[in-house]
Design an enzyme around this catalytic site. Structure first.
Site: not given
Ligand code: NAG
Length: 265
Positions: A86, A144, A148
Site C-alpha cells: 500500500h 503515495e 507520503h
C-alpha cells in the site's frame, strides 16, 4: 519466472546497489534536491518512524465492484493472492503524520524502469484516481509519492529511491510467506485467530505488527521501522476482531480483456 520478472529483478538489484552506495556515502544533502514546486507548503517537522503498509487484495477488492484495466482486482486468474504494497508512510510518535511535504511533483518517468515490478507488487486496487497534493488527482503511485514519499525524503531521498526503498523492504520481509508457512492460507471458509497471526509475524521478525480489518477480514498488515530500518512498534492499535478471515482472490473478476499479450505480470 518470466523473462520480464527476471529483468525487473535485475533492474531492482542494480538500483538497490546504487541506492545503498548512495546511502553509505550519506549523499542526501539538500544541495542535490530538485527545485521545489510550491514554496507555500509549510515546513513540517521531520517524522519519527516508518510504517510499511501491506494490503490483502481480496479483502480490499471485495469492497469495490468497479473494474478497469489498471485495477489489481480485475486481472482474472492473475488477481493477487499475496500481500501487495500500500505504501511506506512516515509517522510521528503521537499518532499523527506529516503529508504533502515540499518536494517535486510525481514524475512517471522516475519510476518507468520499475513499472512491471510496481504493477505486480504495488498495484492500485481502485479504478478511481487518487488525490495528490496541490488539489489534483493522479495515479495511486502519484498519491503515495506526493502525500507520503515527499515527507520520507530526508531518509529515502528522491522519488526513485522512495519506491526502491519500499520495494526492497517488501522483498526482504515477506509477510505472505510467514503467514502461509504458519498455516494462515487464503480460505473463504476458515476463521483464523488474530493472536496466531500476530505470533507468526512476531516469531519471524521479532516485531509486533498492526493489523487492520474490514468486515471481519484481514485487510492490512503494517510493519514499523525506525529511520534506520530496524523494526520497532507501530503507534496505532489493531482494529480486528478475535477471529478473522483471509479471503481467496476472486479469479472470475476481470475486465474481460486478455492481458497476456501486452502486460508484464
Ligand atoms: C512471498 O512469498 C510468497 C509465498 O511463498 C510468494 O508467492 C511470493 O512470490 C513472495 N514474494 C516476494 C516478493 O518474494
Amino acid at each position: 519466472m518470466s523473462p520480464h520478472s527476471i529483468t525487473a529483478i535485475a533492474i531492482l538489484i542494480l538500483f538497490a546497489g546504487s541506492f545503498y552506495a548512495v546511502e553509505v556515502a550519506g549523499d542526501y544533502g539538500s544541495g542535490t534536491e530538485p527545485v521545489e514546486l510550491v514554496s507555500t507548503v509549510a515546513e513540517q517537522r521531520e517524522f519519527d518512524y516508518f510504517a510499511l503498509a501491506l494490503q490483502w487484495p481480496p479483502t480490499y477488492c471485495s469492497s469495490s465492484t468497479k473494474c478497469c484495466a489498471t485495477s489489481g482486482c480485475c486481472r482474472g486468474e492473475d488477481n493477487p493472492s499475496v500481500f501487495t504494497i500500500h505504501g511506506l508512510w512516515p509517522d510521528y510518535n503521537d499518532g499523527t503524520w506529516p503529508s504533502c511535504c515540499s518536494g517535486p511533483a510525481f514524475d512517471a518517468n522516475e519510476i518507468s524502469t520499475l513499472q512491471s515490478v510496481l504493477d505486480k507488487y504495488w498495484p492500485t486496487l481502485s479504478c478511481s484516481k487518487s488525490s495528490t497534493c496541490h488539489n489534483s488527482k493522479g495515479v495511486f503511485w502519484a498519491h503515495e509519492w506526493e502525500k507520503h514519499g515527499t515527507c520520507a525524503a530526508p531518509v529515502t531521498g528522491d522519488e526513485t529511491n522512495y519506491f526502491l526503498t519500499t520495494i526492497n523492504l517488501y522483498f526482504k520481509y515477506n509477510v505472505t510467506e510467514v503467514l502461509f508457512e504458519a498455516g494462515y492460507v487464503p480460505s473463504n471458509s476458515e476463521q483464523y485467530p488474530v493472536g496466531g497471526i500476530i505470533s507468526a509475524i512476531e516469531n519471524a521478525f521479532h516485531t509486533t505488527p498492526q493489523l487492520i480489518c474490514l468486515n471481519g477480514a484481514l485487510e492490512e498488515v503494517r510493519l514499523c521501522f525506525t529511520k534506520d530500518f530496524k523494526f520497532r512498534d507501530c503507534v496505532g492499535a489493531s482494529d480486528c476482531p478475535d477471529y478473522v478471515s483471509l479471503p481467496e482472490a476472486d479469479t472470475t473478476r476481470s475486465t474481460g480483456q486478455s492481458l497476456s499479450g501486452h502486460e508484464t505480470y
